[in-house]
Scaffold this active site. Structure first.
Site, PDB file in Angstrom:
ATOM      1  N   ARG A  11     -70.355-156.795   7.355  1.00  0.00           N
ATOM      2  CA  ARG A  11     -69.839-155.479   7.775  1.00  0.00           C
ATOM      3  C   ARG A  11     -69.345-155.574   9.212  1.00  0.00           C
ATOM      4  NH1 ARG A  11     -73.306-152.273   9.759  1.00  0.00           N
ATOM      5  NH2 ARG A  11     -74.874-152.399   8.124  1.00  0.00           N
TER       6      ARG A  11
ATOM      7  N   TYR B 164     -48.936-137.025   5.301  1.00  0.00           N
ATOM      8  CA  TYR B 164     -49.434-137.293   3.945  1.00  0.00           C
ATOM      9  C   TYR B 164     -50.555-136.290   3.609  1.00  0.00           C
ATOM     10  CZ  TYR B 164     -52.306-139.608   0.437  1.00  0.00           C
ATOM     11  OH  TYR B 164     -53.067-139.874  -0.662  1.00  0.00           O
TER      12      TYR B 164
ATOM     13  N   ASP C 257     -48.846-143.154  12.374  1.00  0.00           N
ATOM     14  CA  ASP C 257     -48.966-143.690  11.023  1.00  0.00           C
ATOM     15  C   ASP C 257     -47.632-144.381  10.722  1.00  0.00           C
ATOM     16  OD1 ASP C 257     -48.914-144.107   8.253  1.00  0.00           O
ATOM     17  OD2 ASP C 257     -50.216-142.399   7.848  1.00  0.00           O
TER      18      ASP C 257
ATOM     19  N   LYS D 179     -49.490-149.844   0.714  1.00  0.00           N
ATOM     20  CA  LYS D 179     -48.072-149.657   0.422  1.00  0.00           C
ATOM     21  C   LYS D 179     -47.274-150.941   0.685  1.00  0.00           C
ATOM     22  CE  LYS D 179     -49.218-145.411  -0.553  1.00  0.00           C
ATOM     23  NZ  LYS D 179     -50.479-145.150   0.061  1.00  0.00           N
TER      24      LYS D 179
HETATM   25  C1  PLP Z   1     -48.146-142.199   5.061  1.00  0.00           C
HETATM   26  C2  PLP Z   1     -49.490-142.411   4.448  1.00  0.00           C
HETATM   27  N1  PLP Z   1     -50.572-142.532   5.243  1.00  0.00           N
HETATM   28  C3  PLP Z   1     -51.802-142.726   4.730  1.00  0.00           C
HETATM   29  C4  PLP Z   1     -52.020-142.783   3.379  1.00  0.00           C
HETATM   30  C5  PLP Z   1     -53.413-142.990   2.837  1.00  0.00           C
HETATM   31  O1  PLP Z   1     -53.603-144.316   2.500  1.00  0.00           O
HETATM   32  P1  PLP Z   1     -54.570-144.839   1.307  1.00  0.00           P
HETATM   33  O2  PLP Z   1     -54.058-144.254   0.042  1.00  0.00           O
HETATM   34  O3  PLP Z   1     -54.437-146.324   1.403  1.00  0.00           O
HETATM   35  O4  PLP Z   1     -55.944-144.349   1.650  1.00  0.00           O
HETATM   36  C6  PLP Z   1     -50.929-142.670   2.508  1.00  0.00           C
HETATM   37  C7  PLP Z   1     -51.130-142.747   1.050  1.00  0.00           C
HETATM   38  O5  PLP Z   1     -50.261-142.432   0.273  1.00  0.00           O
HETATM   39  C8  PLP Z   1     -49.626-142.480   3.059  1.00  0.00           C
HETATM   40  O6  PLP Z   1     -48.542-142.352   2.276  1.00  0.00           O
END
Ligand code: PLP
Length: 382
Positions: free
Chosen positions: A46, A98, A172, A197
Protein backbone atom coordinates in the site's frame (compact mmCIF):
# COMPACT_ATOMS: atom_id res chain seq x y z
CA UNK A 1 13.92 12.91 -24.87
CA UNK A 2 10.93 13.86 -26.97
CA UNK A 3 7.55 12.70 -25.68
CA UNK A 4 7.20 9.81 -28.18
CA UNK A 5 10.40 8.29 -26.70
CA UNK A 6 9.53 9.22 -23.14
CA UNK A 7 6.24 7.33 -23.43
CA UNK A 8 8.30 4.19 -24.05
CA UNK A 9 11.41 4.81 -21.94
CA UNK A 10 10.27 7.23 -19.21
CA UNK A 11 9.94 6.32 -15.53
CA UNK A 12 11.62 3.00 -14.74
CA UNK A 13 12.61 1.44 -18.04
CA UNK A 14 12.61 -2.39 -17.89
CA UNK A 15 14.28 -4.42 -15.15
CA UNK A 16 17.86 -3.78 -13.99
CA UNK A 17 18.31 -7.27 -12.47
CA UNK A 18 17.38 -9.45 -15.47
CA UNK A 19 17.46 -7.01 -18.37
CA UNK A 20 13.78 -7.70 -19.11
CA UNK A 21 12.53 -4.85 -21.32
CA UNK A 22 9.13 -4.96 -19.67
CA UNK A 23 8.83 -3.82 -16.04
CA UNK A 24 8.11 -6.92 -13.91
CA UNK A 25 4.80 -7.30 -12.11
CA UNK A 26 5.69 -7.35 -8.41
CA UNK A 27 2.62 -9.23 -7.26
CA UNK A 28 3.42 -9.00 -3.57
CA UNK A 29 1.82 -7.45 -0.54
CA UNK A 30 4.92 -7.34 1.63
CA UNK A 31 8.74 -7.54 1.59
CA UNK A 32 11.29 -9.44 3.66
CA UNK A 33 13.15 -7.20 6.10
CA UNK A 34 16.83 -8.01 6.81
CA UNK A 35 16.67 -6.83 10.40
CA UNK A 36 14.62 -4.50 12.53
CA UNK A 37 14.57 -1.15 10.76
CA UNK A 38 16.57 -2.52 7.78
CA UNK A 39 14.60 -3.02 4.55
CA UNK A 40 15.00 -2.84 0.77
CA UNK A 41 13.13 0.47 0.54
CA UNK A 42 9.81 -1.38 0.33
CA UNK A 43 7.87 -2.47 3.40
CA UNK A 44 4.25 -2.98 2.36
CA UNK A 45 2.63 -2.57 -1.05
CA UNK A 46 0.00 0.00 0.00
CA UNK A 47 2.92 2.28 0.85
CA UNK A 48 5.08 1.38 -2.14
CA UNK A 49 5.26 -1.25 -4.88
CA UNK A 50 7.91 -1.28 -7.65
CA UNK A 51 5.43 -1.82 -10.51
CA UNK A 52 3.17 0.95 -9.27
CA UNK A 53 6.23 3.12 -8.74
CA UNK A 54 7.20 2.56 -12.39
CA UNK A 55 3.91 4.00 -13.66
CA UNK A 56 4.03 6.78 -11.04
CA UNK A 57 7.50 7.85 -12.20
CA UNK A 58 6.41 7.56 -15.82
CA UNK A 59 3.40 9.89 -15.44
CA UNK A 60 5.54 12.38 -13.46
CA UNK A 61 8.04 12.42 -16.37
CA UNK A 62 5.29 12.76 -18.96
CA UNK A 63 3.52 15.63 -17.19
CA UNK A 64 6.90 17.25 -16.36
CA UNK A 65 5.95 17.36 -12.69
CA UNK A 66 7.72 16.52 -9.46
CA UNK A 67 6.03 13.35 -8.29
CA UNK A 68 3.33 10.98 -9.59
CA UNK A 69 0.77 8.73 -7.92
CA UNK A 70 -1.36 5.88 -9.20
CA UNK A 71 -4.83 5.20 -7.83
CA UNK A 72 -7.48 2.53 -8.26
CA UNK A 73 -9.59 4.90 -10.41
CA UNK A 74 -9.78 8.47 -11.62
CA UNK A 75 -12.28 9.16 -8.86
CA UNK A 76 -9.92 7.74 -6.23
CA UNK A 77 -7.29 10.23 -7.49
CA UNK A 78 -9.84 13.07 -7.40
CA UNK A 79 -10.91 12.07 -3.88
CA UNK A 80 -7.29 12.04 -2.71
CA UNK A 81 -6.87 15.60 -4.00
CA UNK A 82 -10.05 16.75 -2.25
CA UNK A 83 -8.70 15.31 1.01
CA UNK A 84 -6.03 18.03 0.95
CA UNK A 85 -8.73 20.45 2.14
CA UNK A 86 -10.38 21.05 5.50
CA UNK A 87 -13.91 21.61 6.68
CA UNK A 88 -14.95 25.16 5.76
CA UNK A 89 -12.65 25.37 2.71
CA UNK A 90 -14.19 25.94 -0.70
CA UNK A 91 -13.34 24.65 -4.18
CA UNK A 92 -14.34 26.32 -7.43
CA UNK A 93 -15.36 23.61 -9.93
CA UNK A 94 -15.63 23.97 -13.73
CA UNK A 95 -19.36 24.03 -14.35
CA UNK A 96 -19.60 20.92 -16.50
CA UNK A 97 -17.09 18.59 -14.92
CA UNK A 98 -17.58 14.83 -15.27
CA UNK A 99 -20.75 13.79 -13.40
CA UNK A 100 -18.82 11.57 -10.98
CA UNK A 101 -16.56 14.46 -9.98
CA UNK A 102 -19.62 16.56 -9.22
CA UNK A 103 -21.20 13.66 -7.30
CA UNK A 104 -18.21 13.02 -5.02
CA UNK A 105 -18.00 16.72 -4.18
CA UNK A 106 -21.76 17.20 -3.79
CA UNK A 107 -22.67 13.95 -2.05
CA UNK A 108 -19.55 12.95 -0.10
CA UNK A 109 -17.19 15.86 0.58
CA UNK A 110 -20.07 18.28 1.26
CA UNK A 111 -20.90 16.08 4.27
CA UNK A 112 -17.47 16.96 5.65
CA UNK A 113 -18.22 20.66 5.10
CA UNK A 114 -16.05 21.11 2.03
CA UNK A 115 -17.93 23.78 0.10
CA UNK A 116 -18.03 24.12 -3.67
CA UNK A 117 -19.25 26.50 -6.33
CA UNK A 118 -19.86 25.60 -9.97
CA UNK A 119 -18.35 28.32 -12.13
CA UNK A 120 -18.00 28.61 -15.90
CA UNK A 121 -14.19 28.69 -15.72
CA UNK A 122 -13.93 29.54 -19.42
CA UNK A 123 -15.11 33.00 -18.30
CA UNK A 124 -12.20 34.47 -16.29
CA UNK A 125 -14.33 37.32 -14.93
CA UNK A 126 -16.69 34.79 -13.34
CA UNK A 127 -13.72 33.08 -11.68
CA UNK A 128 -12.41 36.42 -10.32
CA UNK A 129 -15.89 37.31 -9.10
CA UNK A 130 -16.23 33.99 -7.25
CA UNK A 131 -12.79 34.44 -5.65
CA UNK A 132 -13.72 37.95 -4.48
CA UNK A 133 -17.03 36.75 -3.07
CA UNK A 134 -15.59 33.71 -1.29
CA UNK A 135 -12.60 34.27 0.96
CA UNK A 136 -12.42 30.56 1.80
CA UNK A 137 -11.60 29.30 -1.73
CA UNK A 138 -8.53 27.08 -1.63
CA UNK A 139 -8.49 25.68 -5.16
CA UNK A 140 -9.82 26.00 -8.69
CA UNK A 141 -10.57 22.59 -10.17
CA UNK A 142 -10.86 22.67 -13.93
CA UNK A 143 -11.52 20.20 -16.67
CA UNK A 144 -10.48 21.34 -20.13
CA UNK A 145 -12.00 20.42 -22.48
CA UNK A 146 -14.99 19.68 -20.27
CA UNK A 147 -16.92 16.45 -20.41
CA UNK A 148 -19.23 16.49 -22.42
CA UNK A 149 -19.62 20.04 -23.77
CA UNK A 150 -16.00 20.56 -24.81
CA UNK A 151 -15.77 23.97 -23.14
CA UNK A 152 -12.20 25.22 -22.99
CA UNK A 153 -10.58 26.93 -20.01
CA UNK A 154 -7.36 28.91 -20.37
CA UNK A 155 -5.03 26.97 -18.05
CA UNK A 156 -2.25 29.59 -17.95
CA UNK A 157 -4.66 32.44 -17.14
CA UNK A 158 -6.52 30.44 -14.47
CA UNK A 159 -3.18 29.45 -12.90
CA UNK A 160 -2.12 33.10 -12.85
CA UNK A 161 -5.38 34.19 -11.18
CA UNK A 162 -5.06 31.30 -8.72
CA UNK A 163 -1.50 32.28 -7.82
CA UNK A 164 -2.50 35.92 -7.29
CA UNK A 165 -5.18 34.69 -4.89
CA UNK A 166 -2.90 32.10 -3.24
CA UNK A 167 -5.11 29.19 -4.26
CA UNK A 168 -4.21 25.99 -6.06
CA UNK A 169 -4.97 25.06 -9.66
CA UNK A 170 -6.02 21.46 -10.26
CA UNK A 171 -6.50 20.24 -13.82
CA UNK A 172 -8.30 17.10 -14.96
CA UNK A 173 -6.30 16.34 -18.12
CA UNK A 174 -8.16 13.14 -19.05
CA UNK A 175 -9.43 14.30 -22.45
CA UNK A 176 -6.04 15.57 -23.64
CA UNK A 177 -3.34 13.40 -21.97
CA UNK A 178 0.21 14.77 -21.59
CA UNK A 179 0.80 13.95 -25.26
CA UNK A 180 -1.48 16.85 -26.22
CA UNK A 181 -1.49 19.15 -23.18
CA UNK A 182 0.79 19.70 -20.18
CA UNK A 183 -1.01 21.72 -17.48
CA UNK A 184 1.94 21.87 -15.04
CA UNK A 185 4.04 23.63 -17.69
CA UNK A 186 1.16 26.11 -18.02
CA UNK A 187 1.22 26.83 -14.27
CA UNK A 188 -1.05 24.20 -12.66
CA UNK A 189 -0.16 22.71 -9.27
CA UNK A 190 -1.83 19.33 -9.72
CA UNK A 191 -2.79 17.43 -12.84
CA UNK A 192 -4.88 14.28 -12.73
CA UNK A 193 -6.32 11.68 -15.05
CA UNK A 194 -8.90 9.04 -15.38
CA UNK A 195 -6.20 6.73 -16.80
CA UNK A 196 -9.08 4.39 -17.59
CA UNK A 197 -9.43 6.43 -20.77
CA UNK A 198 -6.69 7.33 -23.30
CA UNK A 199 -3.70 6.47 -21.10
CA UNK A 200 -4.85 2.87 -20.65
CA UNK A 201 -6.42 3.13 -24.07
CA UNK A 202 -7.89 -0.36 -24.45
CA UNK A 203 -11.01 -0.33 -22.23
CA UNK A 204 -9.51 -3.06 -20.06
CA UNK A 205 -8.69 -1.32 -16.78
CA UNK A 206 -9.85 1.31 -14.30
CA UNK A 207 -7.10 3.60 -13.02
CA UNK A 208 -6.31 7.12 -11.90
CA UNK A 209 -3.05 9.08 -12.11
CA UNK A 210 -2.06 12.27 -10.38
CA UNK A 211 1.04 14.49 -10.64
CA UNK A 212 2.08 17.37 -8.37
CA UNK A 213 4.46 20.22 -9.12
CA UNK A 214 6.35 20.31 -5.82
CA UNK A 215 7.75 17.98 -3.17
CA UNK A 216 5.66 19.40 -0.32
CA UNK A 217 2.42 18.59 -2.17
CA UNK A 218 3.95 15.22 -3.08
CA UNK A 219 4.48 14.39 0.60
CA UNK A 220 0.90 15.36 1.40
CA UNK A 221 -0.58 13.26 -1.42
CA UNK A 222 1.62 10.30 -0.52
CA UNK A 223 0.41 10.55 3.06
CA UNK A 224 -3.21 10.57 1.85
CA UNK A 225 -2.60 7.73 -0.62
CA UNK A 226 -0.98 5.57 2.06
CA UNK A 227 -3.49 6.50 4.77
CA UNK A 228 -6.65 5.98 2.74
CA UNK A 229 -5.35 3.17 0.52
CA UNK A 230 -6.96 3.78 -2.90
CA UNK A 231 -3.88 2.43 -4.71
CA UNK A 232 -3.57 0.89 -8.17
CA UNK A 233 -2.70 -2.84 -8.06
CA UNK A 234 0.53 -4.21 -9.64
CA UNK A 235 -1.12 -5.92 -12.62
CA UNK A 236 -3.16 -2.87 -13.61
CA UNK A 237 -0.06 -0.69 -13.12
CA UNK A 238 1.72 -2.92 -15.63
CA UNK A 239 -1.23 -2.86 -18.07
CA UNK A 240 -1.28 0.91 -17.82
CA UNK A 241 2.46 1.15 -18.60
CA UNK A 242 1.82 -1.08 -21.61
CA UNK A 243 -1.03 1.15 -22.78
CA UNK A 244 0.96 4.36 -22.35
CA UNK A 245 3.76 3.10 -24.64
CA UNK A 246 1.51 3.48 -27.72
CA UNK A 247 -0.18 6.73 -26.67
CA UNK A 248 1.44 8.90 -29.35
CA UNK A 249 0.35 6.75 -32.31
CA UNK A 250 -3.10 6.24 -30.82
CA UNK A 251 -3.68 9.94 -30.12
CA UNK A 252 -2.55 10.94 -33.62
CA UNK A 253 -5.02 8.50 -35.15
CA UNK A 254 -7.79 9.44 -32.68
CA UNK A 255 -7.27 13.07 -33.65
CA UNK A 256 -7.36 12.33 -37.39
CA UNK A 257 -10.50 10.18 -37.14
CA UNK A 258 -12.27 12.72 -34.90
CA UNK A 259 -11.52 15.54 -37.27
CA UNK A 260 -12.92 13.58 -40.18
CA UNK A 261 -16.01 12.55 -38.21
CA UNK A 262 -16.65 16.11 -36.96
CA UNK A 263 -16.50 17.41 -40.54
CA UNK A 264 -19.01 14.75 -41.61
CA UNK A 265 -21.41 15.70 -38.79
CA UNK A 266 -21.01 19.41 -39.57
CA UNK A 267 -22.06 18.83 -43.15
CA UNK A 268 -25.08 16.69 -42.25
CA UNK A 269 -28.49 18.36 -42.17
CA UNK A 270 -29.85 15.89 -39.57
CA UNK A 271 -27.52 17.31 -36.90
CA UNK A 272 -28.68 20.32 -34.92
CA UNK A 273 -25.57 21.24 -32.85
CA UNK A 274 -21.98 20.02 -32.59
CA UNK A 275 -19.43 20.65 -29.85
CA UNK A 276 -15.87 20.10 -31.09
CA UNK A 277 -12.92 22.41 -30.29
CA UNK A 278 -11.25 21.65 -33.62
CA UNK A 279 -13.80 23.82 -35.46
CA UNK A 280 -12.56 27.30 -36.29
CA UNK A 281 -15.88 28.70 -35.05
CA UNK A 282 -15.68 26.96 -31.64
CA UNK A 283 -15.68 29.95 -29.23
CA UNK A 284 -12.36 28.88 -27.66
CA UNK A 285 -10.65 27.32 -30.66
CA UNK A 286 -7.71 29.72 -30.38
CA UNK A 287 -7.15 29.00 -26.67
CA UNK A 288 -7.25 25.28 -27.35
CA UNK A 289 -4.76 25.71 -30.20
CA UNK A 290 -2.41 27.69 -28.01
CA UNK A 291 -2.39 25.36 -25.00
CA UNK A 292 -2.68 21.91 -26.61
CA UNK A 293 -1.30 20.34 -29.72
CA UNK A 294 -4.55 18.75 -30.86
CA UNK A 295 -8.27 18.70 -30.28
CA UNK A 296 -8.74 15.21 -28.90
CA UNK A 297 -11.35 12.77 -30.09
CA UNK A 298 -14.55 13.59 -28.25
CA UNK A 299 -17.41 15.12 -30.20
CA UNK A 300 -20.76 15.93 -28.62
CA UNK A 301 -23.80 16.63 -30.75
CA UNK A 302 -27.57 16.99 -30.78
CA UNK A 303 -29.83 15.47 -33.42
CA UNK A 304 -32.54 17.50 -35.18
CA UNK A 305 -35.88 17.36 -33.32
CA UNK A 306 -37.57 15.12 -35.88
CA UNK A 307 -35.09 12.27 -35.24
CA UNK A 308 -35.67 9.53 -32.67
CA UNK A 309 -32.60 9.37 -30.40
CA UNK A 310 -33.38 5.81 -29.24
CA UNK A 311 -33.51 4.65 -32.84
CA UNK A 312 -30.24 6.44 -33.53
CA UNK A 313 -28.49 4.44 -30.78
CA UNK A 314 -30.17 1.22 -32.01
CA UNK A 315 -29.11 1.94 -35.58
CA UNK A 316 -25.39 2.02 -34.72
CA UNK A 317 -23.72 -1.30 -35.48
CA UNK A 318 -19.99 -0.55 -35.26
CA UNK A 319 -20.03 2.25 -32.68
CA UNK A 320 -20.93 0.82 -29.28
CA UNK A 321 -23.38 2.39 -26.82
CA UNK A 322 -21.54 2.41 -23.51
CA UNK A 323 -20.06 4.47 -20.70
CA UNK A 324 -16.42 5.60 -20.89
CA UNK A 325 -14.26 6.96 -23.70
CA UNK A 326 -10.69 6.99 -24.95
CA UNK A 327 -10.43 3.33 -25.92
CA UNK A 328 -9.47 1.92 -29.32
CA UNK A 329 -13.14 1.25 -30.06
CA UNK A 330 -15.59 4.08 -30.77
CA UNK A 331 -18.14 4.54 -27.99
CA UNK A 332 -21.25 6.63 -27.86
CA UNK A 333 -23.20 7.67 -24.78
CA UNK A 334 -26.19 9.66 -23.62
CA UNK A 335 -24.82 11.97 -20.87
CA UNK A 336 -28.24 12.90 -19.39
CA UNK A 337 -29.03 9.28 -18.45
CA UNK A 338 -25.53 7.81 -18.27
CA UNK A 339 -22.29 9.66 -17.43
CA UNK A 340 -23.94 12.83 -16.09
CA UNK A 341 -27.10 11.37 -14.53
CA UNK A 342 -25.68 12.22 -11.07
CA UNK A 343 -26.13 15.92 -11.87
CA UNK A 344 -29.69 17.08 -11.03
CA UNK A 345 -31.92 17.92 -14.03
CA UNK A 346 -32.09 21.66 -13.22
CA UNK A 347 -28.29 21.99 -13.03
CA UNK A 348 -27.89 19.96 -16.25
CA UNK A 349 -30.24 22.40 -18.04
CA UNK A 350 -28.39 25.38 -16.57
CA UNK A 351 -24.99 24.16 -17.77
CA UNK A 352 -26.24 23.03 -21.17
CA UNK A 353 -26.38 19.23 -20.90
CA UNK A 354 -29.68 18.91 -22.70
CA UNK A 355 -31.55 15.60 -22.86
CA UNK A 356 -30.83 15.20 -26.58
CA UNK A 357 -27.05 15.48 -26.19
CA UNK A 358 -24.96 12.59 -27.53
CA UNK A 359 -21.24 12.12 -26.72
CA UNK A 360 -19.10 10.28 -29.21
CA UNK A 361 -15.62 8.99 -28.38
CA UNK A 362 -14.01 8.43 -31.76
CA UNK A 363 -11.87 5.30 -31.80
CA UNK A 364 -9.25 3.91 -34.12
CA UNK A 365 -11.44 2.06 -36.62
CA UNK A 366 -11.32 2.89 -40.32
CA UNK A 367 -12.79 6.40 -40.60
CA UNK A 368 -14.97 5.54 -43.63
CA UNK A 369 -16.50 2.66 -41.65
CA UNK A 370 -17.33 5.08 -38.83
CA UNK A 371 -19.03 7.52 -41.21
CA UNK A 372 -20.98 4.69 -42.82
CA UNK A 373 -22.21 3.57 -39.39
CA UNK A 374 -23.26 7.11 -38.43
CA UNK A 375 -25.01 7.62 -41.79
CA UNK A 376 -26.99 4.39 -41.39
CA UNK A 377 -27.99 5.22 -37.80
CA UNK A 378 -29.12 8.72 -38.79
CA UNK A 379 -31.26 7.27 -41.60
CA UNK A 380 -32.70 4.68 -39.19
CA UNK A 381 -33.58 7.45 -36.70
CA UNK A 382 -35.62 9.46 -39.23
C1 PLP B 1 -12.93 13.70 -17.30
C2 PLP B 1 -13.08 12.58 -16.33
N1 PLP B 1 -12.50 12.67 -15.12
C3 PLP B 1 -12.61 11.67 -14.22
C4 PLP B 1 -13.32 10.53 -14.48
C5 PLP B 1 -13.43 9.44 -13.44
O1 PLP B 1 -12.53 8.43 -13.71
P1 PLP B 1 -12.75 6.87 -13.36
O2 PLP B 1 -13.96 6.42 -14.09
O3 PLP B 1 -11.48 6.24 -13.82
O4 PLP B 1 -12.93 6.81 -11.87
C6 PLP B 1 -13.93 10.38 -15.73
C7 PLP B 1 -14.69 9.16 -16.05
O5 PLP B 1 -15.41 9.10 -17.01
C8 PLP B 1 -13.81 11.44 -16.69
O6 PLP B 1 -14.38 11.36 -17.90
Amino acid sequence: MKIESLLIHGGIDGDKITGAVSVPIYQTSTYKQEALGKNSGYEYSRTGNPTREAVEKLIADLEEGCRGFAFASGLAAISAVLMLFKSGDKVILSSNVYGGTFRVVDKIFKNFNLEYELVDTSDLEKVRESLNRNQNVKAIFIETPTNPLMTITDIAKISEIARENKVMTIVDNTFMTPYLQKPIKLGADIVLHSATKYLGGHSDLIAGLLVVNNEELGEKIHFIQNSTGGILNPFDSWLLIRGIKTLSVRMDRHDENANYTAEFLKGNNLIDKIYYPGFLNHPDHEIQKSQARGYGAIISFVLKDELDINKFFKGLKLITLGESLGGVESLVCHPATMTHAAIPYEIRQEIGIEDGLIRLSVGLENKEDLIEDLKNALEFAR
